[in-house]
Enzyme design. Structure first.
Site, PDB file in Angstrom:
ATOM      1  N   SER A 268       5.884  -3.043   0.957  1.00 16.45           N
ATOM      2  CA  SER A 268       4.968  -3.412   2.038  1.00 16.45           C
ATOM      3  C   SER A 268       5.735  -3.950   3.245  1.00 16.45           C
ATOM      4  CB  SER A 268       3.964  -4.422   1.481  1.00 16.45           C
ATOM      5  OG  SER A 268       2.807  -4.396   2.244  1.00 16.45           O
ATOM      6  N   HIS A 409      -2.088  -0.600  -3.658  1.00 18.04           N
ATOM      7  CA  HIS A 409      -0.934  -1.165  -2.954  1.00 18.04           C
ATOM      8  C   HIS A 409      -0.233  -2.176  -3.860  1.00 18.04           C
ATOM      9  CE1 HIS A 409       1.164  -2.287   0.714  1.00 18.04           C
ATOM     10  NE2 HIS A 409       0.859  -3.565   0.524  1.00 18.04           N
TER      11      HIS A 409
END
Ligand code: GTR
Length: 431
Positions: A268, A409
């Site tokens: 990320s 994610h």
């Protein structure tokens, strides 16, 4: 460390802004409305002349592109500080039930024990006959969050408040041990013969708009917390990437580590960081981006999920000030993220996406990798080997690896298995 009301308000505001951004109704998730402007050509020099050889790429085009990213996106970082010192502040040869040696190495950036510093957590597999190749990455929750290993020193640095993760009043408590463990596959990494090195990104700079005042950007600047930023001075991503290079400076001195085979990895915002670290510092032998999204692997010119407009509003401190001018005008950027991937050439690079991580624009991440291929071709290195995004859980690629994992994610064991296989292949191990 003292958290003034002003700091706490800034943290709260940045959390609100980022959650608002994630809920925005005007975010596009329709492939037909992506409306991508043409990408800049990595193989055309700023003066319009074509680049036709690996040496022209290395000596002329690569420095140009790096300079464009420094000036317009991430900002310019200083080099290695003079007088930097390392000290092994923790050592256990029988960590993790004897599977590893655990070292904690404090890096005193200016050589002063009361100055800016970070701590590297390093696990080296037991019984290794040669120096071990390593993975190095920043972590989100402090070194002690990477494993439940009770011997890891609990971080005393600023932490994002999170009761579920044992962070109270911006401080880690015992309850935060191992809270990030599912993302690090420590046992798997060691069993495959790799060392793992990690640093807490908040040691380098706490992640909120004014966090730089508590981090290296203030500590190393001549005006400290009164610094007035120039439009191309380093932002937080550059600071974290700089921290990774300083960790590599240490690994180069550790005889247990094969520093010629260090893979830099991140998830990320820390995947944006690993890419920028790998782009600038060619000592990293392999570079991995896990779900890095906007400002990472995803193409900025695609209007899908997070955009330059959203990211510069929610997280302006991640980038240099110049980047703001592209908030609603990504097509004016003189670079796009495929050129960041291309800066790794001819070193192996891996881009990973997750199916449900639409915010990060999985297809945009794939297309970045795809559009870096012509640069790898100059070095006669194979790229993805596919013309379109592969189906889920179907890793592809030669020197540019890619997979789209099922799920959200995150960093999972599946991701790590692909990274280990990719590293084995390129580091010629596991045959
Ligand atoms: C999100 C941000 C992304 C990504 C992510 C993360 O809020 O919009 O760009 O970096 O945070 O780092 O977890």
């Amino acid at each position: 460390m003292n958290f003034t009301p002003r700091f706490l308000i800034c943290v709260a505001l940045s959390l609100v802004v980022s959650s608002l951004a994630a809920d925005r109704k005007d975010v596009n998730y329709d492939e037909d409305k992506v409306n991508m402007a043409p990408l800049p050509d990595p193989l055309v020099l700023n003066n319009g002349k074509p680049v036709t050889s690996a040496s022209a790429w290395k000596n002329r085009r690569r420095p140009e592109i790096l300079e464009l990213f420094r000036t317009h996106v991430y900002g310019r970082s200083p080099g290695k500080p003079k007088g930097m010192k390392f000290a092994v502040t923790g050592l256990d040869h029988l960590a993790l039930d004897g599977r590893a040696t655990r070292k904690e190495v404090t890096v005193y950036f200016t050589g002063q024990k009361d100055g800016p510093q970070m701590t590297i957590l390093l696990y080296v597999p037991s019984g290794a006959k040669q120096p071990a190749p390593a993975f190095l990455g920043c972590n989100f929750g402090g070194n002690h969050a990477v494993s439940a290993d009770p011997g890891i020193t609990l971080s005393k640095q600023w932490m994002r408040p999170n009761k579920d993760k044992g962070v109270v009043n911006n401080q880690a408590t015992e309850a935060s041990r191992g809270t990030e463990a599912s993302r690090w596959a420590v046992e798997k990494i060691l069993a495959r013969g790799y060392a793992l090195a990690t640093i807490y990104y908040g040691d380098v700079e706490p992640d909120f708009a004014e966090g730089w005042k508590l981090g290296v950007r203030a500590a190393l600047g001549k005006d400290g917390a009164d610094t007035q930023w120039k439009p191309d001075d380093w932002g937080a991503i550059s600071a974290w990437a700089w921290g990774l290079s300083r960790a590599l400076d240490y690994l180069e001195r550790d005889r247990d580590i094969d520093a010629k085979h260090v893979a830099v990895i991140g998830h990320s915002r820390l995947g944006k960081t690993s890419l920028w670290a790998g782009a600038q510092d060619e000592r990293f032998a392999l570079v991995i981006s896990n779900d890095s999204g906007e400002g990472g692997a995803a193409l900025a010119r695609r209007n899908y999920g997070e955009t330059t407009a959203i990211i510069t509003t929610a997280f302006p401190h991640w980038f240099c000030d110049n980047f703001d001018q592209y908030a609603n005008n990504a097509p004016a950027l003189p670079v796009d993220q495929h050129e960041l991937i291309a800066l790794m050439a001819p070193r192996p690079v891996y881009v990973a996406s997750a199916e449900d991580d639409k915010w990060a624009d999985p297809r945009g991440e794939f297309l970045s990798a795809k559009n870096a291929e012509p640069v790898y071709a100059l070095f006669k290195k194979g790229g993805l080997g596919v013309s379109d995004q592969p189906p889920v859980n179907h890793p592809v690629g030669d020197f540019i690896g890619y997979h789209l994992r099922t799920g959200k994610h995150d960093v999972t064991d599946y991701d790590w298995e692909q990274y280990l296989n990719f590293a084995d292949r390129h580091f010629k191990r596991g045959k």
